[in-house]
Design a protein around this motif. Structure first.
Motif, PDB file in Angstrom:
ATOM      1  N   UNK A 271      44.507  37.440  34.451  1.00  0.00           N
ATOM      2  CA  UNK A 271      43.879  37.442  33.025  1.00  0.00           C
ATOM      3  C   UNK A 271      43.771  36.149  32.676  1.00  0.00           C
ATOM      4  N   UNK A 272      45.091  35.110  32.662  1.00  0.00           N
ATOM      5  CA  UNK A 272      44.885  34.081  32.186  1.00  0.00           C
ATOM      6  C   UNK A 272      43.944  33.193  33.001  1.00  0.00           C
ATOM      7  N   UNK A 273      43.686  33.388  34.222  1.00  0.00           N
ATOM      8  CA  UNK A 273      42.684  32.719  34.930  1.00  0.00           C
ATOM      9  C   UNK A 273      41.303  33.020  34.655  1.00  0.00           C
ATOM     10  N   UNK A 274      41.140  34.040  33.907  1.00  0.00           N
ATOM     11  CA  UNK A 274      39.894  34.483  33.616  1.00  0.00           C
ATOM     12  C   UNK A 274      39.142  35.533  34.686  1.00  0.00           C
ATOM     13  N   UNK A 275      39.826  36.060  35.465  1.00  0.00           N
ATOM     14  CA  UNK A 275      39.479  37.141  36.533  1.00  0.00           C
ATOM     15  C   UNK A 275      38.685  38.269  35.585  1.00  0.00           C
ATOM     16  N   UNK A 276      37.674  38.441  36.380  1.00  0.00           N
ATOM     17  CA  UNK A 276      37.033  39.792  35.599  1.00  0.00           C
ATOM     18  C   UNK A 276      37.773  41.117  35.558  1.00  0.00           C
ATOM     19  N   UNK A 277      37.677  42.025  34.369  1.00  0.00           N
ATOM     20  CA  UNK A 277      38.499  43.118  34.607  1.00  0.00           C
ATOM     21  C   UNK A 277      38.251  43.878  35.809  1.00  0.00           C
ATOM     22  N   UNK A 278      37.185  44.254  36.064  1.00  0.00           N
ATOM     23  CA  UNK A 278      36.620  45.216  37.072  1.00  0.00           C
ATOM     24  C   UNK A 278      37.434  44.690  38.391  1.00  0.00           C
ATOM     25  N   UNK A 279      37.432  43.322  38.609  1.00  0.00           N
ATOM     26  CA  UNK A 279      38.128  42.656  39.960  1.00  0.00           C
ATOM     27  C   UNK A 279      39.622  42.983  39.611  1.00  0.00           C
ATOM     28  N   UNK A 280      40.181  42.546  38.526  1.00  0.00           N
ATOM     29  CA  UNK A 280      41.732  43.032  38.235  1.00  0.00           C
ATOM     30  C   UNK A 280      42.360  44.354  38.628  1.00  0.00           C
ATOM     31  N   UNK A 281      41.311  45.593  38.134  1.00  0.00           N
ATOM     32  CA  UNK A 281      41.494  46.840  38.539  1.00  0.00           C
ATOM     33  C   UNK A 281      41.359  47.134  40.142  1.00  0.00           C
ATOM     34  N   UNK A 282      40.255  46.687  40.727  1.00  0.00           N
ATOM     35  CA  UNK A 282      40.203  47.237  42.029  1.00  0.00           C
ATOM     36  C   UNK A 282      40.763  46.349  43.140  1.00  0.00           C
ATOM     37  N   UNK A 284      43.516  43.944  42.690  1.00  0.00           N
ATOM     38  CA  UNK A 284      44.909  43.634  42.229  1.00  0.00           C
ATOM     39  C   UNK A 284      45.745  44.847  41.899  1.00  0.00           C
ATOM     40  N   UNK A 285      45.200  45.773  40.971  1.00  0.00           N
ATOM     41  CA  UNK A 285      46.307  46.734  40.695  1.00  0.00           C
ATOM     42  C   UNK A 285      46.085  47.900  41.686  1.00  0.00           C
ATOM     43  N   UNK A 286      44.741  48.306  42.086  1.00  0.00           N
ATOM     44  CA  UNK A 286      44.589  49.403  42.963  1.00  0.00           C
ATOM     45  C   UNK A 286      45.448  49.245  44.366  1.00  0.00           C
ATOM     46  N   UNK A 287      45.193  48.175  45.021  1.00  0.00           N
ATOM     47  CA  UNK A 287      45.986  48.202  46.268  1.00  0.00           C
ATOM     48  C   UNK A 287      47.332  48.143  46.241  1.00  0.00           C
ATOM     49  N   UNK A 288      47.950  47.713  44.990  1.00  0.00           N
ATOM     50  CA  UNK A 288      49.450  47.874  44.701  1.00  0.00           C
ATOM     51  C   UNK A 288      50.109  49.346  44.468  1.00  0.00           C
ATOM     52  N   UNK A 289      48.984  50.244  43.971  1.00  0.00           N
ATOM     53  CA  UNK A 289      49.404  51.768  43.858  1.00  0.00           C
ATOM     54  C   UNK A 289      49.001  52.378  44.822  1.00  0.00           C
ATOM     55  N   UNK A 290      48.307  51.929  45.944  1.00  0.00           N
ATOM     56  CA  UNK A 290      47.626  52.752  46.844  1.00  0.00           C
ATOM     57  C   UNK A 290      48.564  53.768  47.918  1.00  0.00           C
ATOM     58  N   UNK A 291      49.690  53.077  47.816  1.00  0.00           N
ATOM     59  CA  UNK A 291      50.902  54.050  48.858  1.00  0.00           C
ATOM     60  C   UNK A 291      50.795  55.581  48.437  1.00  0.00           C
ATOM     61  N   UNK A 292      51.271  55.816  47.225  1.00  0.00           N
ATOM     62  CA  UNK A 292      51.597  57.297  46.889  1.00  0.00           C
ATOM     63  C   UNK A 292      50.223  58.025  47.040  1.00  0.00           C
ATOM     64  N   UNK A 293      48.981  57.134  46.329  1.00  0.00           N
ATOM     65  CA  UNK A 293      47.468  57.782  46.599  1.00  0.00           C
ATOM     66  C   UNK A 293      47.391  58.201  47.912  1.00  0.00           C
ATOM     67  N   UNK A 294      47.607  57.311  48.776  1.00  0.00           N
ATOM     68  CA  UNK A 294      47.309  57.578  50.161  1.00  0.00           C
ATOM     69  C   UNK A 294      47.962  58.959  50.767  1.00  0.00           C
ATOM     70  N   UNK A 295      49.417  59.190  50.444  1.00  0.00           N
ATOM     71  CA  UNK A 295      50.187  60.224  50.625  1.00  0.00           C
ATOM     72  C   UNK A 295      49.590  61.467  49.930  1.00  0.00           C
ATOM     73  N   UNK A 296      48.990  61.416  48.683  1.00  0.00           N
ATOM     74  CA  UNK A 296      48.416  62.483  47.941  1.00  0.00           C
ATOM     75  C   UNK A 296      47.035  62.749  48.609  1.00  0.00           C
ATOM     76  N   UNK A 297      46.298  61.699  49.057  1.00  0.00           N
ATOM     77  CA  UNK A 297      45.096  62.082  49.809  1.00  0.00           C
ATOM     78  C   UNK A 297      45.333  62.943  50.860  1.00  0.00           C
TER      79      UNK A 297
END
Length: 386
Positions: A271-282, A284-297
């Motif tokens: 955020x401080x570097x001005x990264x767009x919100x969509x890029x932060x979510x897709x 930065x955040x999504x790859x870091x929470x992907x493990x339980x999602x992959x198991x669920x899938x």
């Protein structure tokens, strides 16, 4: 001192070859990718080593891969077409037991059936219409695979995206998305799927009639004959119905994890570097929470196949003569237990496929958990290279 040396088995070498091939392909598409992601590639190999040391995971992978292969090539391996009534000319041969030999003589009969004259053994017997059960189960694998892939390619990702938005923004956005999610969760998913599957076919049929290109695409996808295009609308209605009811659980799961992840330092730095919100979510955040999602899938693939078979058993999915495991069981249930094979073999296919996805999902849960994976890797290590 060299790095850790692992005692590699055949599966380890195969997984290494597959991962290396994927890495080289990614590097060709995006030059420099392999150099930037070398540590990630090494981590994937370690995950593969851990997976290869899990007997339940290997069994599950064999079952899943077998299902996928049969779903792709099953219609080409089937001895007969899914709608070919081999024994309808002989009332006593209907519901023929496994191992029955059907004799088709030369002449008008073989021409009408579209097969060469000769003796044919029905390995798994026949259904109540005299159709080869083995052929219908192989065609049914294609039906189940296509529906599962279509559902899992869309439905869960609706929930994942909504969960990301709700968890990241919070406030009124979170409240609105979660209340809509609660409304869907208030109704049993199967009941909603039944309701949508019952009302959608006429509308989908009109859409397919108005778009011949889409209709022909789905005919090839499901390996159906053009004369059965009208019955295909019921299959697509199941896909759409499961899209509608399959996302709420993912929205809840992803929202909770996003609420936690958005407070981490790396998000604040972005955020401080001005990264767009969509890029932060897709990115930065999504790859870091992907493990339980992959198991669920992975676990949900089996659930989709089971739900789709249940809808077909209730008469809301595949309609005759389309081959579907749930529909085959329904047709055979009228003659059970005397003619047990018409229920047992398609039921066994569903059981093995769902079991395979569950075993793979359980193993992935262990592999993607760093603590569990490290304990497995420790047993794989042979020593240290000099």
């Amino acid at each position: 001192m060299a790095g850790e040396v692992y005692e590699k088995k055949l599966l380890d070498r195969l997984s290494d070859a597959f991962i290396d091939a994927f890495a080289r392909l990614a590097d060709r598409v995006r030059p420099g990718w392999l150099r930037r992601n070398k540590s990630r590639v090494d981590e994937w190999k370690l995950m593969a080593y851990a997976f290869n040391r899990s007997p339940p995971g290997i069994i599950g992978a064999v079952l899943v891969v077998s299902f996928i292969v049969l779903g792709i090539v099953g219609p080409y391996l089937a001895p007969f077409s899914y709608d070919l009534q081999l024994t309808f000319f002989d009332p006593n041969a209907k519901r023929a037991p496994p191992g029955t030999v059907i004799q088709i003589k030369d002449g008008g009969l073989s021409e009408a059936l579209g097969v060469k004259p000769g003796n044919y053994t029905l390995i798994l017997g026949a259904d109540d219409q005299g159709r080869d059960l083995l052929s219908r189960i192989l065609y049914g694998a294609r039906t189940s695979l296509v529906i599962a892939v279509l559902v899992m390619a869309v439905g869960p990702w609706i929930g994942i995206l909504l969960g990301l938005v709700a968890g990241y923004y919070g406030g009124k956005v979170d409240e609105a998305i979660m209340r809509i999610t609660d409304i869907f969760l208030a109704f049993p998913g199967l009941i909603l799927a039944i309701a949508f599957s019952a009302v959608l076919p006429p509308r989908i049929s009109d859409f397919l009639d108005a778009h011949p290109g889409v209709r022909d695409f789905f005919l090839k996808l499901f390996a159906l004959k053009p004369q059965h295009a009208g019955a295909m609308a019921s299959l697509i209605s199941v896909v759409v119905a499961l899209w509608i009811v399959w996302w709420p659980g993912y929205a809840r799961l992803v929202r909770g994890m996003t609420l936690s992840e958005r407070e981490n330092v790396y998000v604040e730095a972005a955020r401080a570097l001005g990264v767009p919100t969509r890029q932060i979510m897709l990115r930065h955040i999504l790859p870091n929470i992907m493990s339980p999602i992959l198991v669920y899938l992975t676990l949900d693939f089996g659930s989709v196949i089971l739900t789709e078979a249940g809808l077909s058993f209730l008469g809301l999915g595949a309609v005759p003569p389309i081959a579907d495991w749930g529909r085959i069981i329904y047709d055979g249930s009228n003659y059970f237990p005397k003619d047990w094979w018409a229920v047992f073999y398609p039921g066994l296919a569903i059981f093995l496929v769902v079991l395979g996805f569950n075993l793979v999902g359980d193993t992935l849960r262990d592999v993607l958990d760093p603590k569990t994976r490290r304990s497995i890797e420790f047993r794989v290590k042979k020593g240290r290279g000099e």
